[in-house]
Scaffold this motif. Structure first.
Motif, PDB file in Angstrom:
ATOM      1  N   THR A  43      74.061  71.750  -2.172  1.00  0.00           N
ATOM      2  CA  THR A  43      73.243  70.712  -1.543  1.00  0.00           C
ATOM      3  C   THR A  43      74.036  70.183  -0.344  1.00  0.00           C
ATOM      4  N   PRO A  44      73.358  69.487   0.606  1.00  0.00           N
ATOM      5  CA  PRO A  44      74.116  68.917   1.732  1.00  0.00           C
ATOM      6  C   PRO A  44      75.246  67.993   1.269  1.00  0.00           C
ATOM      7  N   ILE A  45      75.012  67.260   0.170  1.00  0.00           N
ATOM      8  CA  ILE A  45      76.069  66.341  -0.305  1.00  0.00           C
ATOM      9  C   ILE A  45      77.282  67.125  -0.802  1.00  0.00           C
ATOM     10  N   GLN A  46      77.012  68.218  -1.530  1.00  0.00           N
ATOM     11  CA  GLN A  46      78.135  69.048  -2.012  1.00  0.00           C
ATOM     12  C   GLN A  46      78.879  69.675  -0.826  1.00  0.00           C
ATOM     13  N   THR A  47      78.103  70.099   0.181  1.00  0.00           N
ATOM     14  CA  THR A  47      78.722  70.708   1.359  1.00  0.00           C
ATOM     15  C   THR A  47      79.613  69.693   2.058  1.00  0.00           C
ATOM     16  N   GLU A  48      79.101  68.471   2.236  1.00  0.00           N
ATOM     17  CA  GLU A  48      79.890  67.430   2.917  1.00  0.00           C
ATOM     18  C   GLU A  48      81.156  67.128   2.130  1.00  0.00           C
ATOM     19  N   SER A  49      81.001  67.070   0.812  1.00  0.00           N
ATOM     20  CA  SER A  49      82.156  66.721  -0.008  1.00  0.00           C
ATOM     21  C   SER A  49      83.236  67.831   0.097  1.00  0.00           C
ATOM     22  N   ALA A  50      82.792  69.086   0.066  1.00  0.00           N
ATOM     23  CA  ALA A  50      83.755  70.194   0.182  1.00  0.00           C
ATOM     24  C   ALA A  50      84.385  70.212   1.579  1.00  0.00           C
ATOM     25  N   THR A  51      83.587  69.882   2.608  1.00  0.00           N
ATOM     26  CA  THR A  51      84.105  69.856   3.987  1.00  0.00           C
ATOM     27  C   THR A  51      85.186  68.789   4.112  1.00  0.00           C
ATOM     28  N   GLY A  52      84.888  67.599   3.614  1.00  0.00           N
ATOM     29  CA  GLY A  52      85.861  66.492   3.687  1.00  0.00           C
ATOM     30  C   GLY A  52      87.147  66.835   2.943  1.00  0.00           C
ATOM     31  N   ALA A  53      86.988  67.432   1.753  1.00  0.00           N
ATOM     32  CA  ALA A  53      88.176  67.753   0.940  1.00  0.00           C
ATOM     33  C   ALA A  53      89.032  68.800   1.658  1.00  0.00           C
ATOM     34  N   LEU A  54      88.376  69.809   2.246  1.00  0.00           N
ATOM     35  CA  LEU A  54      89.130  70.868   2.938  1.00  0.00           C
ATOM     36  C   LEU A  54      89.935  70.287   4.095  1.00  0.00           C
ATOM     37  N   PHE A  55      89.269  69.542   4.978  1.00  0.00           N
ATOM     38  CA  PHE A  55      89.981  69.043   6.161  1.00  0.00           C
ATOM     39  C   PHE A  55      91.014  67.979   5.784  1.00  0.00           C
ATOM     40  N   GLY A  56      90.720  67.179   4.766  1.00  0.00           N
ATOM     41  CA  GLY A  56      91.714  66.192   4.313  1.00  0.00           C
ATOM     42  C   GLY A  56      92.998  66.916   3.932  1.00  0.00           C
ATOM     43  N   ASN A  57      92.857  67.980   3.164  1.00  0.00           N
ATOM     44  CA  ASN A  57      94.005  68.793   2.731  1.00  0.00           C
ATOM     45  C   ASN A  57      94.742  69.382   3.946  1.00  0.00           C
ATOM     46  N   LEU A  58      93.982  69.949   4.894  1.00  0.00           N
ATOM     47  CA  LEU A  58      94.628  70.679   6.000  1.00  0.00           C
ATOM     48  C   LEU A  58      95.369  69.739   6.958  1.00  0.00           C
ATOM     49  N   PHE A  59      94.771  68.593   7.280  1.00  0.00           N
ATOM     50  CA  PHE A  59      95.434  67.679   8.229  1.00  0.00           C
ATOM     51  C   PHE A  59      96.604  66.935   7.585  1.00  0.00           C
ATOM     52  N   ALA A  60      96.468  66.602   6.301  1.00  0.00           N
ATOM     53  CA  ALA A  60      97.534  65.832   5.643  1.00  0.00           C
ATOM     54  C   ALA A  60      98.835  66.637   5.564  1.00  0.00           C
ATOM     55  N   ALA A  61      98.727  67.964   5.697  1.00  0.00           N
ATOM     56  CA  ALA A  61      99.927  68.816   5.581  1.00  0.00           C
ATOM     57  C   ALA A  61     100.765  68.836   6.862  1.00  0.00           C
ATOM     58  N   TYR A  62     100.243  68.279   7.958  1.00  0.00           N
ATOM     59  CA  TYR A  62     101.038  68.266   9.203  1.00  0.00           C
ATOM     60  C   TYR A  62     102.283  67.413   8.991  1.00  0.00           C
ATOM     61  N   ASP A  63     103.443  67.922   9.431  1.00  0.00           N
ATOM     62  CA  ASP A  63     104.614  67.037   9.401  1.00  0.00           C
ATOM     63  C   ASP A  63     104.515  66.085  10.604  1.00  0.00           C
ATOM     64  N   ASP A  64     105.401  65.094  10.635  1.00  0.00           N
ATOM     65  CA  ASP A  64     105.272  64.058  11.664  1.00  0.00           C
ATOM     66  C   ASP A  64     105.343  64.634  13.077  1.00  0.00           C
ATOM     67  N   ALA A  65     106.235  65.618  13.266  1.00  0.00           N
ATOM     68  CA  ALA A  65     106.414  66.165  14.625  1.00  0.00           C
ATOM     69  C   ALA A  65     105.167  66.931  15.068  1.00  0.00           C
ATOM     70  N   SER A  66     104.608  67.749  14.185  1.00  0.00           N
ATOM     71  CA  SER A  66     103.434  68.527  14.620  1.00  0.00           C
ATOM     72  C   SER A  66     102.216  67.625  14.761  1.00  0.00           C
ATOM     73  N   PHE A  67     102.165  66.562  13.962  1.00  0.00           N
ATOM     74  CA  PHE A  67     101.051  65.623  14.139  1.00  0.00           C
ATOM     75  C   PHE A  67     101.155  64.924  15.500  1.00  0.00           C
ATOM     76  N   LYS A  68     102.370  64.457  15.826  1.00  0.00           N
ATOM     77  CA  LYS A  68     102.579  63.763  17.112  1.00  0.00           C
ATOM     78  C   LYS A  68     102.253  64.715  18.273  1.00  0.00           C
ATOM     79  N   PHE A  69     102.639  65.986  18.127  1.00  0.00           N
ATOM     80  CA  PHE A  69     102.342  66.977  19.168  1.00  0.00           C
ATOM     81  C   PHE A  69     100.827  67.060  19.373  1.00  0.00           C
TER      82      PHE A  69
END
Ligand SMILES: C[S@@+](CC[C@H](N)C(=O)[O-])C[C@H]1O[C@@H](n2cnc3c(N)ncnc32)[C@H](O)[C@@H]1O
Length: 309
Positions: free
Chosen positions: A3-29
């Motif tokens: 459903t669109p809600i399941q899709t949104e939830s999976a999208t949010g979880a995926l990107f939350g995981n991927l961005f949170a893994a940036y270390d401080d230097a690569s995030f600042k870059f």
């Protein structure tokens, strides 16, 4: 079928995981990339001073923080991802970004009054939403008359997207954890990990022609749509960077055991070889740089601004 809600939830979880893994230097870059990209795109970044800005689909907040650093009087960042928003709050605090407010929410139902913002950006968001028509109308609704919209949207052309479309079902079959382990085995740090896992696993991925986008912008009262052809600063910068980026898919699937991964690696090899042949023809003068780019990359990502009448 999700459903669109399941899709949104999976999208949010995926990107939350991927961005949170940036270390401080690569995030600042990646925060600093915003200013470099806007300057290279020919945009006078002093424009942001004292502006009220929205970062729609802000992920880990890198561009919200960039706009705050450029002097915006207030920046709102909104994203589906609870993890992403928690991460964005911490990063903004660490980087001393003032007047930034992050909240969890959907860009398909923005919690702001009409004509609230001087500037709305939605970078890498539209093509991952379940109702892009509604999303674009929401983004345009909250821009003040005379205000601007900036977006990055995937285009239809180039060798990368057909490759990604062929790989996605195989990646689903193999599974996120196994591919993620292969990404780690291939020694890819968080920004490269995001590039590949995003495209292989994001639930919704659409591609737009510029004509289609122009029509959608016009229908929402936006004018002066200007597509940037400089300031790429990504895998589409040169044919060489494009070939290197494609080779990352091969590296990933070569690091996964099993027949499915071998099939995926063979597909990567054949598309990579094709891209390499184009690059070689350009280097040898058999093909012009422009024709080589067109054959391998097509128009490239759509990065553009448009203004509200
Ligand atoms: C490719 S990431 C880009 C993030 C950020 N704009 C950046 O460039 O760093 C796409 C983001 O859009 C968010 N997103 C997708 N659909 C959304 C929706 N309906 N509402 C809010 N955020 C959404 C995802 O959670 C993800 O963080």
């Amino acid at each position: 079928m999700n459903t669109p809600i399941q899709t949104e939830s999976a999208t949010g979880a995926l990107f939350g995981n991927l961005f949170a893994a940036y270390d401080d230097a690569s995030f600042k870059f990646s925060v600093d990339l915003f200013e470099r990209r806007f300057r290279d795109g020919g945009f006078d970044v002093s424009w942001f001073k004292d502006k009220k800005c929205l970062d729609a689909g802000c992920g880990g907040g890198r561009y919200s923080i960039a706009m705050a650093h450029l002097g915006a009087s207030a920046v709102d960042g909104i994203d589906l991802s609870e993890l992403g928003i928690a991460d964005a709050k911490r990063r903004a605090n660490d980087l001393g970004a003032a007047h930034v407010n992050f909240q969890v929410g959907s860009v398909a139902a923005l919690p702001y009054a009409d004509s609230t913002f001087d500037c709305v950006i939605a970078s890498g968001v539209l093509m991952h939403t379940t109702d892009p028509v509604k999303v674009l109308s929401e983004l345009c609704r909250v821009i003040k008359p005379g205000g601007i919209l900036y977006m990055l949207v995937y285009a239809t052309e180039g060798l990368r997207w057909p490759l990604v479309q062929m790989l996605r079902p195989i990646a689903q079959y193999i599974g996120f954890e196994t591919i993620d382990a292969a990404v780690a085995k291939a020694g890819m740090l968080a920004p490269r990990r995001r590039t590949y896992l995003d495209d292989l696993f994001v639930p919704c991925i659409d591609f737009y022609t510029w004509q289609c986008l122009e029509g959608m912008l016009k229908a929402n009262g936006l004018e002066n749509a200007t597509r940037w052809t400089r300031g790429r600063l990504d895998q589409e910068e040169t044919l060489g960077t494009y070939v290197k980026d494609l080779s990352g898919f091969l590296e990933v699937f070569q690091a996964v055991p099993g027949d499915a991964a071998r099939t995926a690696a063979a597909i990567c090899q054949s598309v990579g070889d094709h891209a390499t042949r184009i690059a070689t023809d350009v280097s040898a003068g058999r093909l012009s740089e422009a024709d080589g780019r067109t054959q391998a990359i097509g128009q490239g990502h759509h990065r553009f601004t448009a203004s509200k009448a």
